[in-house]
Design a protein around this motif. Structure first.
Motif, PDB file in Angstrom:
ATOM      1  N   PRO A 197       0.805  -1.233   0.000  1.00 57.81           N
ATOM      2  CA  PRO A 197       0.000   0.000   0.000  1.00 57.81           C
ATOM      3  C   PRO A 197       0.832   1.275   0.000  1.00 57.81           C
ATOM      4  CG  PRO A 197      -0.918  -1.590   1.538  1.00 57.81           C
ATOM      5  CD  PRO A 197       0.394  -2.164   1.071  1.00 57.81           C
ATOM      6  N   ARG A 198       2.005   1.237   0.648  1.00 52.63           N
ATOM      7  CA  ARG A 198       2.824   2.454   0.712  1.00 52.63           C
ATOM      8  C   ARG A 198       3.565   2.747  -0.588  1.00 52.63           C
ATOM      9  NH1 ARG A 198       5.763  -1.079   4.190  1.00 52.63           N
ATOM     10  NH2 ARG A 198       7.754  -1.776   3.284  1.00 52.63           N
ATOM     11  N   ASP A 199       3.613   1.762  -1.501  1.00 47.93           N
ATOM     12  CA  ASP A 199       4.326   1.967  -2.771  1.00 47.93           C
ATOM     13  C   ASP A 199       3.363   2.600  -3.779  1.00 47.93           C
ATOM     14  OD1 ASP A 199       6.043   1.958  -4.891  1.00 47.93           O
ATOM     15  OD2 ASP A 199       6.522  -0.178  -4.789  1.00 47.93           O
ATOM     16  N   LEU A 200       3.005   3.833  -3.524  1.00 50.99           N
ATOM     17  CA  LEU A 200       1.991   4.521  -4.331  1.00 50.99           C
ATOM     18  C   LEU A 200       2.448   4.738  -5.769  1.00 50.99           C
ATOM     19  CD1 LEU A 200       0.770   7.201  -1.757  1.00 50.99           C
ATOM     20  CD2 LEU A 200      -0.229   4.958  -2.276  1.00 50.99           C
ATOM     21  N   LYS A 201       3.733   4.980  -5.959  1.00 52.94           N
ATOM     22  CA  LYS A 201       4.246   5.210  -7.309  1.00 52.94           C
ATOM     23  C   LYS A 201       4.054   3.978  -8.172  1.00 52.94           C
ATOM     24  CE  LYS A 201       8.373   6.567  -9.898  1.00 52.94           C
ATOM     25  NZ  LYS A 201       9.824   6.952  -9.803  1.00 52.94           N
ATOM     26  N   ARG A 202       4.408   2.805  -7.645  1.00 54.99           N
ATOM     27  CA  ARG A 202       4.270   1.571  -8.414  1.00 54.99           C
ATOM     28  C   ARG A 202       2.802   1.258  -8.682  1.00 54.99           C
ATOM     29  NH1 ARG A 202       5.097  -1.166 -12.570  1.00 54.99           N
ATOM     30  NH2 ARG A 202       4.954  -3.432 -12.362  1.00 54.99           N
ATOM     31  N   LYS A 203       1.952   1.476  -7.704  1.00 53.26           N
ATOM     32  CA  LYS A 203       0.522   1.211  -7.893  1.00 53.26           C
ATOM     33  C   LYS A 203      -0.040   2.113  -8.996  1.00 53.26           C
ATOM     34  CE  LYS A 203      -2.023   0.136  -4.236  1.00 53.26           C
ATOM     35  NZ  LYS A 203      -2.072  -1.335  -4.223  1.00 53.26           N
ATOM     36  N   GLU A 204       0.395   3.364  -9.013  1.00 53.71           N
ATOM     37  CA  GLU A 204      -0.061   4.291 -10.050  1.00 53.71           C
ATOM     38  C   GLU A 204       0.411   3.853 -11.433  1.00 53.71           C
ATOM     39  OE1 GLU A 204       0.129   9.064 -11.174  1.00 53.71           O
ATOM     40  OE2 GLU A 204       1.024   8.330  -9.313  1.00 53.71           O
ATOM     41  N   GLU A 205       1.649   3.377 -11.519  1.00 52.19           N
ATOM     42  CA  GLU A 205       2.185   2.901 -12.795  1.00 52.19           C
ATOM     43  C   GLU A 205       1.378   1.722 -13.327  1.00 52.19           C
ATOM     44  OE1 GLU A 205       6.912   4.038 -11.986  1.00 52.19           O
ATOM     45  OE2 GLU A 205       6.196   1.969 -11.772  1.00 52.19           O
ATOM     46  N   ILE A 206       1.031   0.793 -12.456  1.00 53.59           N
ATOM     47  CA  ILE A 206       0.258  -0.378 -12.877  1.00 53.59           C
ATOM     48  C   ILE A 206      -1.132   0.036 -13.338  1.00 53.59           C
ATOM     49  CG2 ILE A 206      -0.736  -2.572 -12.142  1.00 53.59           C
ATOM     50  CD1 ILE A 206       1.606  -2.696 -10.078  1.00 53.59           C
ATOM     51  N   LEU A 207      -1.764   0.945 -12.597  1.00 51.83           N
ATOM     52  CA  LEU A 207      -3.114   1.384 -12.976  1.00 51.83           C
ATOM     53  C   LEU A 207      -3.115   2.089 -14.327  1.00 51.83           C
ATOM     54  CD1 LEU A 207      -4.792   2.677  -9.682  1.00 51.83           C
ATOM     55  CD2 LEU A 207      -5.349   0.627 -11.006  1.00 51.83           C
ATOM     56  N   LYS A 208      -2.056   2.828 -14.631  1.00 48.55           N
ATOM     57  CA  LYS A 208      -1.981   3.491 -15.935  1.00 48.55           C
ATOM     58  C   LYS A 208      -1.910   2.467 -17.063  1.00 48.55           C
ATOM     59  CE  LYS A 208      -0.002   7.952 -14.580  1.00 48.55           C
ATOM     60  NZ  LYS A 208       1.177   8.854 -14.666  1.00 48.55           N
ATOM     61  N   GLU A 209      -1.230   1.346 -16.807  1.00 46.78           N
ATOM     62  CA  GLU A 209      -1.169   0.279 -17.807  1.00 46.78           C
ATOM     63  C   GLU A 209      -2.503  -0.450 -17.922  1.00 46.78           C
ATOM     64  OE1 GLU A 209       1.962  -2.177 -16.394  1.00 46.78           O
ATOM     65  OE2 GLU A 209       3.578  -0.828 -17.037  1.00 46.78           O
ATOM     66  N   LEU A 210      -3.147  -0.660 -16.799  1.00 49.70           N
ATOM     67  CA  LEU A 210      -4.396  -1.413 -16.774  1.00 49.70           C
ATOM     68  C   LEU A 210      -5.573  -0.583 -17.253  1.00 49.70           C
ATOM     69  CD1 LEU A 210      -6.035  -3.957 -15.883  1.00 49.70           C
ATOM     70  CD2 LEU A 210      -6.150  -2.910 -13.604  1.00 49.70           C
ATOM     71  N   LEU A 211      -5.661   0.662 -16.785  1.00 47.96           N
ATOM     72  CA  LEU A 211      -6.811   1.531 -17.053  1.00 47.96           C
ATOM     73  C   LEU A 211      -6.352   2.722 -17.890  1.00 47.96           C
ATOM     74  CD1 LEU A 211      -8.318   1.508 -13.446  1.00 47.96           C
ATOM     75  CD2 LEU A 211      -8.970   0.047 -15.372  1.00 47.96           C
ATOM     76  N   SER A 212      -6.295   2.524 -19.188  1.00 45.69           N
ATOM     77  CA  SER A 212      -5.778   3.574 -20.080  1.00 45.69           C
ATOM     78  C   SER A 212      -6.745   4.745 -20.207  1.00 45.69           C
ATOM     79  CB  SER A 212      -5.490   2.985 -21.464  1.00 45.69           C
ATOM     80  OG  SER A 212      -6.651   2.372 -22.020  1.00 45.69           O
ATOM     81  N   ASN A 213      -7.989   4.577 -19.771  1.00 43.00           N
ATOM     82  CA  ASN A 213      -8.993   5.648 -19.876  1.00 43.00           C
ATOM     83  C   ASN A 213      -9.425   6.145 -18.498  1.00 43.00           C
ATOM     84  OD1 ASN A 213      -9.403   5.749 -22.811  1.00 43.00           O
ATOM     85  ND2 ASN A 213     -10.130   3.646 -22.545  1.00 43.00           N
ATOM     86  N   CYS A 214      -8.470   6.235 -17.605  1.00 42.03           N
ATOM     87  CA  CYS A 214      -8.732   6.685 -16.235  1.00 42.03           C
ATOM     88  C   CYS A 214      -8.360   8.159 -16.107  1.00 42.03           C
ATOM     89  CB  CYS A 214      -7.937   5.835 -15.253  1.00 42.03           C
ATOM     90  SG  CYS A 214      -8.358   6.086 -13.531  1.00 42.03           S
ATOM     91  N   GLY A 215      -9.201   8.939 -15.427  1.00 37.41           N
ATOM     92  CA  GLY A 215      -8.952  10.358 -15.249  1.00 37.41           C
ATOM     93  C   GLY A 215      -7.885  10.646 -14.210  1.00 37.41           C
ATOM     94  N   SER A 216      -7.788  11.897 -13.830  1.00 39.86           N
ATOM     95  CA  SER A 216      -6.770  12.318 -12.865  1.00 39.86           C
ATOM     96  C   SER A 216      -7.321  12.272 -11.446  1.00 39.86           C
ATOM     97  CB  SER A 216      -6.280  13.731 -13.197  1.00 39.86           C
ATOM     98  OG  SER A 216      -7.347  14.658 -13.087  1.00 39.86           O
ATOM     99  N   GLU A 217      -6.413  12.087 -10.514  1.00 37.06           N
ATOM    100  CA  GLU A 217      -6.725  12.069  -9.082  1.00 37.06           C
ATOM    101  C   GLU A 217      -7.827  11.060  -8.752  1.00 37.06           C
ATOM    102  OE1 GLU A 217      -6.681  15.842  -6.959  1.00 37.06           O
ATOM    103  OE2 GLU A 217      -6.098  16.816  -8.840  1.00 37.06           O
TER     104      GLU A 217
END
Length: 210
Positions: A53-73
């Motif tokens: 949970p504390r590795d927010l940067k890695r989680k964000e990177e994975i979500l960008k790959e998984l959810l290419s149509n996700c908004g900001s924040e």
């Protein structure tokens, strides 16, 4: 195309993915391309859900790959599951609580500033009623649309083809089988409109907020 029989729809020359996009009956379980896409999404979900949970940067990177149509924040709490990922269109500032499953054979549109409670399931797929057809792996997908500023309570199920209007609140454990208009409170199985949301619902009216 809509007037063609199930057999004709399933035997056209277009790809299974194109049938899926067009809302036709398609082979979801035996098509190599769709299987590969779901496997990739599953692997990305696994990586996201397994990241500290504390590795927010890695989680964000994975979500960008998984959810290419996700908004900001956008905030998504693990575990999170989706079939394809690219069919999830999530608006800015939305919050998705633990254990959401988005079955996105068709697009799932989620507006901005939405609150989605834990254990929410959004299902775009439908299957044939006759077992002999269902056992062939056939299904069709219809989009789900959730407007802006919607609050979906815990353990809510939203079925294929449903639209929920802006500002609406769906009560916990509801099963949403039909469209729900904007700015209402709705709950139950099946989900029904209880009443409109008005200024009288403000938490400021009793002096609770200064």
């Amino acid at each position: 195309m809509k007037n063609k029989s199930l057999y004709q729809q399933c035997n056209t020359e277009i790809s299974e993915q194109e049938k899926m996009k067009q809302g036709l009956w398609y082979d979801a379980n035996n098509d190599a391309d769709l299987l590969q896409q779901r496997e990739l999404a599953e692997e990305r979900c696994f990586c996201f859900n397994s990241t500290l949970p504390r590795d927010l940067k890695r989680k964000e990177e994975i979500l960008k790959e998984l959810l290419s149509n996700c908004g900001s924040e956008v905030t998504i709490l693990a575990p999170f599951y989706t079939d394809y990922g690219y069919n999830c269109l999530i608006g800015d500032h939305s919050f998705i609580n633990h254990n959401a499953y988005f079955m996105d054979g068709a697009p799932i549109h989620i507006g901005a500033w939405c609150f989605i409670g834990p254990n929410c399931g959004v299902y775009t797929a439908a299957h044939p009623l006759l077992a002999v057809e269902r056992n062939k792996g056939l299904e069709k997908a219809s989009p789900v649309t959730i407007g802006n500023n919607v609050w979906i309570g815990a353990d809510v199920t939203i079925l294929s083809g449903v639209t929920i209007g802006d500002g609406t609140v769906i009560g916990a454990k509801s099963v949403v089988t039909k469209d729900i208009p904007a700015n209402v409170i709705a709950a139950g199985n099946p989900c029904r409109i209880l009443r409109k949301i008005t200024e009288q619902d403000s938490i400021q009216k009793d002096g609770e907020v200064k």
